[in-house]
Design a protein around this motif. Structure first.
Motif, short mmCIF file in Angstrom:
data_model
loop_
_atom_site.label_atom_id
_atom_site.label_comp_id
_atom_site.label_asym_id
_atom_site.label_seq_id
_atom_site.Cartn_x
_atom_site.Cartn_y
_atom_site.Cartn_z
N ILE A 35 -45.17 33.11 -2.72
CA ILE A 35 -44.39 32.00 -3.67
C ILE A 35 -44.75 30.60 -3.36
O ILE A 35 -45.15 29.74 -4.03
CB ILE A 35 -43.04 32.32 -3.82
CG1 ILE A 35 -42.69 33.82 -4.24
CG2 ILE A 35 -42.33 31.28 -4.81
CD1 ILE A 35 -41.19 34.02 -4.10
N SER A 36 -44.63 30.35 -1.84
CA SER A 36 -44.88 29.06 -1.43
C SER A 36 -46.35 28.41 -1.69
O SER A 36 -46.38 27.15 -2.10
CB SER A 36 -44.33 28.88 0.08
OG SER A 36 -43.00 29.37 0.25
N ASP A 37 -47.13 29.22 -1.48
CA ASP A 37 -48.48 28.89 -1.35
C ASP A 37 -48.97 28.85 -3.08
O ASP A 37 -49.57 27.72 -3.27
CB ASP A 37 -49.58 30.08 -0.89
CG ASP A 37 -49.48 30.22 0.40
OD1 ASP A 37 -48.95 29.34 1.22
OD2 ASP A 37 -49.92 31.36 1.02
N LEU A 38 -48.57 29.38 -3.86
CA LEU A 38 -48.83 29.20 -5.39
C LEU A 38 -48.06 28.07 -5.87
O LEU A 38 -48.52 27.28 -6.44
CB LEU A 38 -48.31 30.37 -6.04
CG LEU A 38 -48.99 30.55 -7.59
CD1 LEU A 38 -50.41 30.47 -7.60
CD2 LEU A 38 -48.52 31.92 -8.32
N ALA A 39 -46.83 27.86 -5.33
CA ALA A 39 -46.09 26.26 -5.79
C ALA A 39 -46.40 25.14 -5.14
O ALA A 39 -46.33 24.31 -5.44
CB ALA A 39 -44.65 26.86 -5.54
N ASP A 40 -47.36 25.36 -4.20
CA ASP A 40 -47.72 24.42 -3.24
C ASP A 40 -46.93 23.63 -2.41
O ASP A 40 -46.62 22.42 -2.61
CB ASP A 40 -48.73 23.29 -4.04
CG ASP A 40 -49.57 22.49 -3.28
OD1 ASP A 40 -49.78 22.65 -2.14
OD2 ASP A 40 -49.83 21.32 -3.82
#
Length: 205
Positions: A35-40
């Motif tokens: 989630i964090s990676d995709l949300a940057d």
């Protein structure tokens, strides 16, 4: 104020990322890192806002429910100065259509939420809203024209939710106006009355 904007921006990015991941995999297999990676955003930013992915999902569901509650209330309709026919028209136009329009404007979210392997909180909450509205009309009665209240509520709520879920997932989705008309016709006429008309048509051929 700038910090509030940053928080809102981060939360929006997290929610959008979560939605995209839910389109691809079951919630059980989604990680906070994904989630964090995709949300940057970094994991720390996620945990500043949410305890875990289930808390994130719950907040997203609560936001939708609050919007529905704001316009799905029988008590806003003037029942005392209407007959049954005009009330149904008013109810269809001011409540059902607003709910359906809201779902249409957030269609991707509802397509995902109604396809979760577990029953979503939002589904239960919509059912509670329908139940609350109907109880406002029923009052303290123990039955509805001879039908125990719980049986009546079970049928109405179940059929309403089934229609909404079907419309949300329908690849050949009809327009909002058409769908509202379908609900209104079935609700006001009744499935058995429609079946009777179908039988009569067959007998006449």
């Amino acid at each position: 104020m700038a910090e509030d904007r940053r928080v809102r921006k981060s939360k929006k990015a997290i929610k959008n990322a979560f939605i995209q991941l839910l389109k691809e995999k079951n919630i059980e297999y989604i990680t906070i890192q994904q989630i964090s990676d995709l949300a940057d955003v970094n994991r720390g930013t996620f945990y500043l806002n949410y305890e875990d992915k289930y808390a994130l999902l719950e907040e997203m569901e609560d936001e939708q429910i609050e919007k529905i509650k704001s316009f799905a209330d029988f008590r806003k309709l003037d029942i005392n100065n209407q007959n049954a026919e005009t009330f149904i028209e008013d109810f269809s136009e001011k409540i059902i259509k607003n709910v359906v329009r809201h779902i249409s404007e957030n269609l991707e979210f509802y397509q995902i939420i109604f396809n979760l392997e577990r029953k979503s909180k939002i589904e239960e909450q919509i059912a509670d809203i329908v139940r609350s509205n109907l109880m406002h009309l029923i009052g303290n009665k123990e039955d509805v024209f001879g039908i125990p209240v719980n049986y009546y509520l079970s049928y109405v709520i179940g059929s309403m939710m089934s229609m909404i879920k079907y419309w949300v997932s329908d690849h050949e989705q009809v327009s909002i106006d058409e769908f509202v008309q379908y609900i209104s016709t079935i609700a006001s006429t009744g499935p058995l009355s429609i079946m009777k008309r179908l039988v009569d048509e067959k007998r006449e051929k």
